[in-house]
Design a protein around this motif. Sequence first.
Motif, short mmCIF file in Angstrom:
data_model
loop_
_atom_site.label_atom_id
_atom_site.label_comp_id
_atom_site.label_asym_id
_atom_site.label_seq_id
_atom_site.Cartn_x
_atom_site.Cartn_y
_atom_site.Cartn_z
N SER A 106 -3.52 10.19 0.41
CA SER A 106 -3.40 10.95 -0.83
C SER A 106 -4.76 11.39 -1.36
O SER A 106 -4.91 12.48 -1.92
N CYS A 162 -0.42 6.65 -6.39
CA CYS A 162 -1.70 7.35 -6.36
C CYS A 162 -1.50 8.85 -6.17
O CYS A 162 -2.12 9.67 -6.85
N GLN A 202 0.82 -1.21 0.00
CA GLN A 202 0.00 0.00 0.00
C GLN A 202 0.85 1.26 0.00
O GLN A 202 0.50 2.26 -0.64
N GLU A 211 0.46 4.09 -2.56
CA GLU A 211 0.15 5.44 -2.08
C GLU A 211 0.96 6.48 -2.85
O GLU A 211 0.44 7.53 -3.23
N TRP A 229 -7.28 6.49 1.38
CA TRP A 229 -5.85 6.69 1.59
C TRP A 229 -5.56 8.18 1.81
O TRP A 229 -6.31 9.04 1.34
N SER A 256 -7.66 3.12 -3.40
CA SER A 256 -7.35 4.31 -2.60
C SER A 256 -8.62 5.05 -2.21
O SER A 256 -8.73 5.58 -1.10
#
Length: 205
Positions: free
Chosen positions: A130, A70, A63, A67, A128, A123
């Motif tokens: 971001s 993303c 992830q 991340e 997430w 995401s």
Amino acid sequence: MTKAHTPTPQLRGPSDHDVRDQIVEAATEYFGRYGYEKTTVSDLAKAIGFSKAYIYKFFDSKQAIGEVICANRLSAIMIAVDEAIADVPAAPERLRRMFKALVEAGSYLFFHDRKLYDIAATSASESWPSVGAYEDHLKVLVLQTVRDGRESGEFERKTPLDETVNAIYLVMRPYINPLLLQHNLDNAAEATTQLSSLILRSLAP
């Protein structure tokens, strides 16, 4: 007595920053080919030629790599939007361009490389950091646009500012959230034009 010269030690191998970039670049390509959900850190390690333990030196999970990817893509969207509304003094036109640029950039970046859509979808569904930063940035743009429109007399001032901004964002959301945008791609261009007009009529003084 002459003092012996000790040569400056040379760094061996790439810097940490270069390695991180190399991992992210390779992961972007790998996720784009096989999808985020189906890829493991072990898969990435084999593809890059690093050990799994070495990758974990730079990223504590898959992830964490996703991340960064993303965040890079969302940053590209935000840059496109910022450029689209730069030097546009009239708040109504700025709002139109903002909405249009969001949908165009989002559609291209999320769906041009279809396999990378997995990252966008994950995401968004897992909220997430971001994604949170992206949404906050957009809300700030909407807030500033509405505030400028009120100060110039182009927008009404009776409705509380936060209520107005939230309402506009909710109207935009189906076309800027990747989980929702995938269901609205066919009519996205027409919808953004019509919804922008609807929003602007509701903001008229």
